[in-house]
Design a protein around this motif. Sequence first.
Motif, short mmCIF file in Angstrom:
data_model
loop_
_atom_site.label_atom_id
_atom_site.label_comp_id
_atom_site.label_asym_id
_atom_site.label_seq_id
_atom_site.Cartn_x
_atom_site.Cartn_y
_atom_site.Cartn_z
N GLY A 27 -22.95 40.10 -20.42
CA GLY A 27 -22.23 39.98 -19.16
C GLY A 27 -22.20 41.28 -18.39
O GLY A 27 -22.95 41.49 -17.46
N CYS A 28 -21.40 42.24 -18.88
CA CYS A 28 -21.05 43.42 -18.07
C CYS A 28 -21.96 44.61 -18.30
O CYS A 28 -21.98 45.53 -17.52
N ARG A 29 -22.69 44.66 -19.39
CA ARG A 29 -23.51 45.80 -19.81
C ARG A 29 -22.67 47.05 -20.08
O ARG A 29 -23.19 48.16 -20.10
N ARG A 35 -19.56 47.27 -22.35
CA ARG A 35 -18.58 47.09 -23.41
C ARG A 35 -17.19 46.68 -22.90
O ARG A 35 -16.17 47.25 -23.25
N CYS A 43 -16.83 42.95 -21.57
CA CYS A 43 -16.64 41.49 -21.56
C CYS A 43 -16.62 40.92 -22.97
O CYS A 43 -16.08 39.85 -23.20
N GLY A 44 -17.24 41.62 -23.92
CA GLY A 44 -17.14 41.22 -25.31
C GLY A 44 -18.03 40.06 -25.75
O GLY A 44 -17.86 39.54 -26.84
N CYS A 58 -21.54 40.02 -25.94
CA CYS A 58 -22.93 40.30 -26.31
C CYS A 58 -23.12 40.63 -27.79
O CYS A 58 -24.21 41.02 -28.20
N CYS A 117 -24.75 45.82 -25.89
CA CYS A 117 -24.97 46.64 -24.71
C CYS A 117 -24.69 48.11 -24.96
O CYS A 117 -25.04 48.96 -24.16
S1 FES Z 1 -22.43 42.90 -22.06
FE1 FES Z 1 -20.25 42.94 -21.85
S2 FES Z 1 -19.66 43.83 -23.75
FE2 FES Z 1 -21.79 43.93 -23.85
#
Ligand code: FES
Lengths: 242, 651
Positions: free
Chosen positions: A62-64, A66, A68-69, A71, A83
């Motif tokens: 999601g967020c790249r 750390r 959104c949790g 991945c 990520c």
């Molecule tokens: S992409 Fe969101 S925590 Fe890794």
Amino acid sequence: MTKKETKDRQYLNVTIVTHSEGKDMPVNFKYKKRHDREKPMALDVLLQAQETKLPDLAFRYGCRARNCGVCTIDINGLPRIACRSVVRENDKLKAMSTLPVITDLVVRRDQISRQLRGKIYRNSGGNDLNVDASEDYHELTSCIECYACLHNCPMHEKNSSDPSESNERYEYGNPFSLLKLQTIVMDPVSSNSQKNDAITQAVNLGLDTCLNCPGCKCGIGIDLKGKVVNPLINASKKIAEK
Amino acid sequence: MRINLVWKQYDVLVVGSGGAGSNAAETASEMGASVLLVAKDPLSASDTKISEGIATVRASGSEDDSEDTLSENLQLAGGDLPDAKITSAFAKDSQTAYDKVRANGLRPKISAITKNPDPLPLPMGGHTKRRSIGHKNSGVAFGHANWNSIVKDAKIDYKEDCWLVDIITENNKDDTKSFVGALIYDAQRGELLAVVCPSIVIASGGLSTIYFPKTDTMRGNTGDSYAIAARAGAELIDMEQIQFLPFCLTSPPAFEGLLGGEPVTASYLGVLRDKNKKVILDGVYLRTRAECSAAIMKAVEDGRGTKNGGAYLDMTANKRAPKSGVYFMNFLKGSLPSAYNNVRQAMSKSESQCEDLWEVRPSAHYMMGGIRVDENCCSIGGSEGLKNDGIVGLFAAGQAMGGLFGANRLGSTSLTEGAVFGQRAGKNAALRARNISGMNRLNKKLFIEKAKKVNSLIGQKGHLHASRIKLTIQRKCWENLGPIRDEERLNKTKLFVSKTRKKLKNVKISNSTKWNQGLIEYLELENMIDTAELMAFAALERNGSLGGHVRADCPNISLFSKPYSTIVRFVNNGLNVTRLPRQQTEFKKLIKFKFEEQKKFLGAKILRLMPMILKDRVLEKRYKKIMNIQKSSITVQPGSVEAAFGDRKIL
Ligand code: FES
Ligand SMILES: Cc1cc2nc3c(=O)[nH]c(=O)nc-3n(C[C@H](O)[C@H](O)[C@H](O)COP(=O)(O)OP(=O)(O)OC[C@H]3O[C@@H](n4cnc5c(N)ncnc54)[C@H](O)[C@@H]3O)c2cc1C
Ligand code: SF4
Ligand code: SF4
């Protein structure tokens, strides 16, 4: 430098374990570094694989950054946040082993939240909201729900590994579920009955398993043993004494 | 292989489990509606969860903060494009909406004096009052509260890993359209859900993923909200207004696009330089994001860009100053902690210490336009005051909706937007469901046809891959629909879009029904194509620079010209663009602002060119002053007007 050495510097060999219809299929992937000294994250590798060799590779992100949790994958058998986890030569990237795999590196996650359905924050209206929460409350709510803590949790392992469709929610708990319940206990806005309720829920999820367990490890460093498991065990003992 | 069609019936369907979706679902459920919430990401994983977590709550800092004041702040910041009824609704509900989120576990710091949540010590840029409340754990705190609101009482059905594919409408006798249901791809179970229901709340977020680079927004922001609503016939408003943040990282790849700094953190002596180290913009801390982005992109265009297609942000003079240098570093680290954290991880030590130049480049962040709705989140259409031809039963909230921000978004307003309009949408969606006495006889055919279309994709043969075409779109949109635009580029975008659409039939999709990544990529790609097209048409209509972007071939839109919003929609065989006139702010205010701005630029230049000993002394004083006010280490929200001081010029 020999030709081969230069070449080695440009590539990183990893194994990506794809998965479909219940079968694992390891694929060797040569990650092409974007510059000599690049230390790619696991997510970079997956994205490049999707761009090149494996266009339909399925993985969550999601967020790249750390936050959104979503991945989390296993790198060499250990849960890692893709990520922000550096990949090394010959690493193996695979779906988390603690949850049922759907396709490739994507696991099913929602049986965990469903386990708490109808069990948190009931009748929260009406209480005075203007009270400060403790530092511990805020430590617990820093959880990004990455599920790395499921690894090696004997309580979670008690759940049937049967990935059958009807299994909408897990029977036994895990560090994350306990953390959610303990936030209710720590919340200054919760009533006493809500707190007791949360503790009882923890017991129902199998809290006694924690008694003989060395403790859990959080992917981002929350003190699960000290701030979640032990307090819940102590509180449940008190309730039992009464 | 075919994906099975599974029928479901609910009162309200909510799409998205960010702030807007969670609030909508909870409210609708409280009103007695049966609710299904679906999201493509795991529960609560969303932009809301990964945000900085600062929320606007009216009168949290001082009692004299009236609804009119807040509403006016939004109007002015948005270049007179926002809809006054919507900004008023925002001002009216911000407190109650915020308290509803708190009831689910959001715990701000409580002031010992006021016994209420304590806002940041200074008003954020563009806000005339202190009313921005920060939270421990930033957006993750909101993520937990939203998660709780869905899970808590077991009344809301929810499904994650579900992609809304299309919504289904029926034509009414009076020529209007009504929403009757939606088709959803449940990737987890490998099913197509035909959800029959009278109301839908579209809360499925933004579109930053149609660009690369983008900031740390979620991957799933592929413009689904806009494309799906528009395909069903809904109008979209201000779709050219996208916010770009100029100082994002260029490398390593894992950090590309992530936020590094904001104009204001470049501080008093920060300048932008091209690859030859020539200054291309000074007084950076006073500039708007659009100006900084434009300066960088112009250099790139002239072949003076850096290796990774950006420019250098030079803050070394700040650091070198013997006395004030220390203050500067504290200011930089304290202002945007998470952005500085990105820098520390991505750059070398000497760079992160500002002893070397930062390579930076703009990145896409936030869509300020969206689905055209009224203050109750109902889809509307047509000219103001005439017959409304919006889609009955379609509601939108959060980043998906338009009309609240216009040409600029004030800091800390989006989280509140999600709560306020999520709740409004949920309420009105439930009311509609309640008032409707049995739906028209269900026309199953409409659903079955849509499902057939999706199923015809399963196993589609071809030599192309949607995931790769997506990357091309991101690049092309960046070049031709990005922070710098002109007619030629926008026409190129149109051409590119129609060409790419034709390629869809050659996209290869595998046979599997369960979590078919190829199908997911295809569906998202289609939305990206439609959204890019809608944006290109809106951007052509906006023939001047305003708000989020620069039109290189047109003069700036004068602050004194009549403000208008753009409206785009799909019509039978193409696209239709119109303008919606908006109310203008008094001239007096505008002139005053222009004058003061010029004065500031001059002042900044004089300071920069002073001998070091002198300027060091001046700066030390200044830092002491701001750092003193900022004792409780104020954070500047990325994307806020505070973060780009010059964005206030829109006043
Ligand atoms: S992409 Fe969101 S925590 Fe890794
Ligand atoms: C790094 C960052 C920092 C920010 N900081 C702040 C801040 O401090 N204060 C502030 O006010 N704002 C901030 N913002 C902006 C704010 O976070 C967002 O604008 C806001 O959270 C959007 O909320 P939403 O509910 O509309 O959408 P989101 O929270 O993005 O939720 C979208 C939901 O829709 C789902 N979805 C999308 N497409 C589909 C589909 N086709 N089918 C099914 N589901 C779908 C997603 O899975 C997700 O659940 C920040 C943004 C970013 C990226
Ligand atoms: S407790 Fe830690 S490891 Fe477990 S889900 Fe939360 S953040 Fe992840
Ligand atoms: S302490 Fe309890 S929750 Fe933690 S790993 Fe052991 S059994 Fe699981």
